[in-house]
Design an enzyme around this catalytic site. Sequence first.
Site, mmCIF file in Angstrom:
data_model
loop_
_atom_site.group_PDB
_atom_site.id
_atom_site.type_symbol
_atom_site.label_atom_id
_atom_site.label_comp_id
_atom_site.label_asym_id
_atom_site.label_seq_id
_atom_site.Cartn_x
_atom_site.Cartn_y
_atom_site.Cartn_z
ATOM 1 N N HIS A 12 -32.696 40.436 1.801
ATOM 2 C CA HIS A 12 -32.707 39.041 1.331
ATOM 3 C C HIS A 12 -32.041 38.872 -0.029
ATOM 4 O O HIS A 12 -31.729 37.755 -0.435
ATOM 5 C CB HIS A 12 -34.156 38.526 1.270
ATOM 6 C CG HIS A 12 -34.765 38.344 2.628
ATOM 7 N ND1 HIS A 12 -34.952 37.118 3.200
ATOM 8 C CD2 HIS A 12 -35.198 39.253 3.549
ATOM 9 C CE1 HIS A 12 -35.489 37.254 4.401
ATOM 10 N NE2 HIS A 12 -35.649 38.551 4.637
ATOM 11 N N ASP A 14 -28.150 35.388 -6.838
ATOM 12 C CA ASP A 14 -29.198 35.045 -5.873
ATOM 13 C C ASP A 14 -28.684 35.360 -4.478
ATOM 14 O O ASP A 14 -27.545 34.998 -4.145
ATOM 15 C CB ASP A 14 -29.495 33.530 -5.982
ATOM 16 C CG ASP A 14 -30.948 33.183 -5.683
ATOM 17 O OD1 ASP A 14 -31.630 33.993 -5.031
ATOM 18 O OD2 ASP A 14 -31.401 32.101 -6.106
HETATM 19 C C1 GDG Z 1 -35.526 35.543 -1.733
HETATM 20 C C2 GDG Z 1 -34.117 35.664 -2.348
HETATM 21 C C3 GDG Z 1 -33.257 34.123 -0.586
HETATM 22 C C4 GDG Z 1 -40.902 27.398 -4.359
HETATM 23 N N1 GDG Z 1 -41.792 26.733 -5.114
HETATM 24 C C5 GDG Z 1 -42.667 26.159 -4.292
HETATM 25 C C6 GDG Z 1 -42.310 26.463 -2.995
HETATM 26 N N2 GDG Z 1 -41.224 27.226 -3.068
HETATM 27 C C7 GDG Z 1 -40.462 27.758 -1.919
HETATM 28 C C8 GDG Z 1 -39.144 27.016 -1.797
HETATM 29 C C9 GDG Z 1 -38.279 28.034 -1.083
HETATM 30 C C10 GDG Z 1 -38.826 29.354 -1.577
HETATM 31 O O1 GDG Z 1 -40.125 29.103 -2.142
HETATM 32 C C11 GDG Z 1 -37.944 29.972 -2.642
HETATM 33 O O2 GDG Z 1 -36.839 30.509 -1.987
HETATM 34 P P1 GDG Z 1 -35.525 30.987 -2.749
HETATM 35 O O3 GDG Z 1 -34.492 31.224 -1.725
HETATM 36 O O4 GDG Z 1 -35.131 29.946 -3.733
HETATM 37 O O5 GDG Z 1 -35.895 32.256 -3.602
HETATM 38 P P2 GDG Z 1 -36.703 33.685 -3.508
HETATM 39 O O6 GDG Z 1 -38.171 33.469 -3.471
HETATM 40 O O7 GDG Z 1 -36.196 34.444 -4.680
HETATM 41 O O8 GDG Z 1 -36.270 34.386 -2.134
HETATM 42 C C12 GDG Z 1 -33.321 34.402 -2.088
HETATM 43 C C13 GDG Z 1 -34.625 34.171 0.033
HETATM 44 O O9 GDG Z 1 -35.329 35.367 -0.300
HETATM 45 C C14 GDG Z 1 -34.555 34.066 1.551
HETATM 46 O O10 GDG Z 1 -33.762 35.080 2.066
HETATM 47 O O11 GDG Z 1 -32.732 32.826 -0.400
HETATM 48 O O12 GDG Z 1 -32.004 34.548 -2.594
HETATM 49 O O13 GDG Z 1 -34.209 35.924 -3.757
HETATM 50 O O14 GDG Z 1 -38.487 27.953 0.289
HETATM 51 O O15 GDG Z 1 -39.380 25.828 -1.101
HETATM 52 N N3 GDG Z 1 -42.972 26.003 -1.913
HETATM 53 C C15 GDG Z 1 -44.063 25.202 -2.161
HETATM 54 N N4 GDG Z 1 -44.475 24.894 -3.421
HETATM 55 C C16 GDG Z 1 -43.824 25.348 -4.493
HETATM 56 O O16 GDG Z 1 -44.226 25.056 -5.624
HETATM 57 N N5 GDG Z 1 -44.735 24.701 -1.119
#
Ligand code: GDG
Length: 447
Positions: free
Chosen positions: A144, A355
């Site tokens: 990821h 990212d």
């Molecule tokens: C890794 C990789 C890759 C966040 N705050 C809240 C909340 N979230 C959810 C978001 C989103 C997820 O968390 C964050 O996803 P990201 O992709 O931005 O980042 P990582 O956690 O670092 O994920 C990344 C991912 O894996 C998938 O392969 O995209 O690059 O680092 O879904 O919505 N959800 C809720 N409340 C929050 O306050 N409900």
Amino acid sequence: MSSASGGLVTAMDPVLRRRRGTWTGWVGAPNAGQDELSRALGSTPARPPYSLQAVPLSATEEDLFYRGFANEVLWPLFHGFSDRWSSEPRYWEAYRTVNRRFARSLASTVSWDDLIWVHDYHLMLTGKELRALGLNHRLAFFLHIPFPALEHLEEMPWSGELVKALCHFDLLGFQTNGSRSNFLDAARHFVSDAFTEGSGDEHPIFQGRTIRTGAFPISIDAAAFSADTHGSLVTAMEREIRAEMGDRTLILGVDRLDYSKGIPEKLRGFDLALERHPELRGSVLLKQLVVPSRDQIPAYKETKGEIEASVRRINERWGTQAWQPVEYLYDSWSRSELLAHYRTADVALITPLNDGMNLVAKEYAVANQGSGVIILSAFAGAAQELGTDALLVDPCEPGSVAMAIFQAFQMSPRERKERMERARTTVRTHDVHRWVEGFLAEAICAG
Ligand code: GDG
């Protein structure tokens, strides 16, 4: 928040809900078992409609394997933060032990025809461990986060062993072609005998098996996001947020606490935008949600301190009795709150330094039914798909971020609408179900 926030859970939960199977995992707390895993994945008290198999870790293992090797060695190294990773050998030992435990746990429950799909940097040795246990199953792996360039990998003494272990999987999936090609470079370097004549440059053969590799950009359950956005709770919350905002432009940031997410850099860009463009003063609000994450790790505590000091400075510098430019929240929102903010925000400001993908960008594209603008780091995997419809920035250059903020502020409603519609179509047509189908189709050919 009752359920786990993070990209992996957001992506995989809808897939397993639809296809069933077993989720084998560790919940993220010492000695936690099945119930805790269920609570973390589903909305309490409902169990998700797929099987769960918890792999418990002790407090020491949590410390050395999870906080240590995964998040203080691999995370910084794989994101290219060469000055941040720790070379503590106990971390590596714990990583091996836990990977072996996961492999044993998997081996004890799989049926002969199961496909085993391993996720992420925490479990890169499981393929090798499963083969050592005699499993001949199809083994697939998805990373990821970015796969780093060889020059970064070579800094770490255990990289050769890691890359070799990865070669036991039949299929290795990455977010982007760049990561895939970095992996092939690393394999060529550390496992050169896999690139014999006949194997070709792209398809190494390791211990008699061809290793397939591919770029599979992960996505979201776009239909579910879009449907949930129309819920009555979300609509009521949206009205409330809009009323609080008045005529101001809402710029939204949603990031886990992480130095890779570029939050201090974003604040520098915002500060510069206020300095260079007086029109923005009093007219915009940056609402920045920072979701608590890994806050026991010193580097994360430092980043939090840096963010908070920067928010204070900006508010002192530009704030008035009637207006504070930055609203900072160290919290996590319910899904409804998150969706209401996506719907209301005029601009999403997403500036990671590096990212794998960044799902927030894709979620905003689908949930914002108006004509929002996405400002996106060129170093997020999502930039490859949304690049022409978002405003791409170099997060390390405050001038680049400041210019995009002003450009978004001034953009005509028509241009906003056109860009947003294209971005929404891209995400809808490349959703998480298409991602999983693409990956599984390849995995079925493998092995
Ligand atoms: C890794 C990789 C890759 C966040 N705050 C809240 C909340 N979230 C959810 C978001 C989103 C997820 O968390 C964050 O996803 P990201 O992709 O931005 O980042 P990582 O956690 O670092 O994920 C990344 C991912 O894996 C998938 O392969 O995209 O690059 O680092 O879904 O919505 N959800 C809720 N409340 C929050 O306050 N409900």
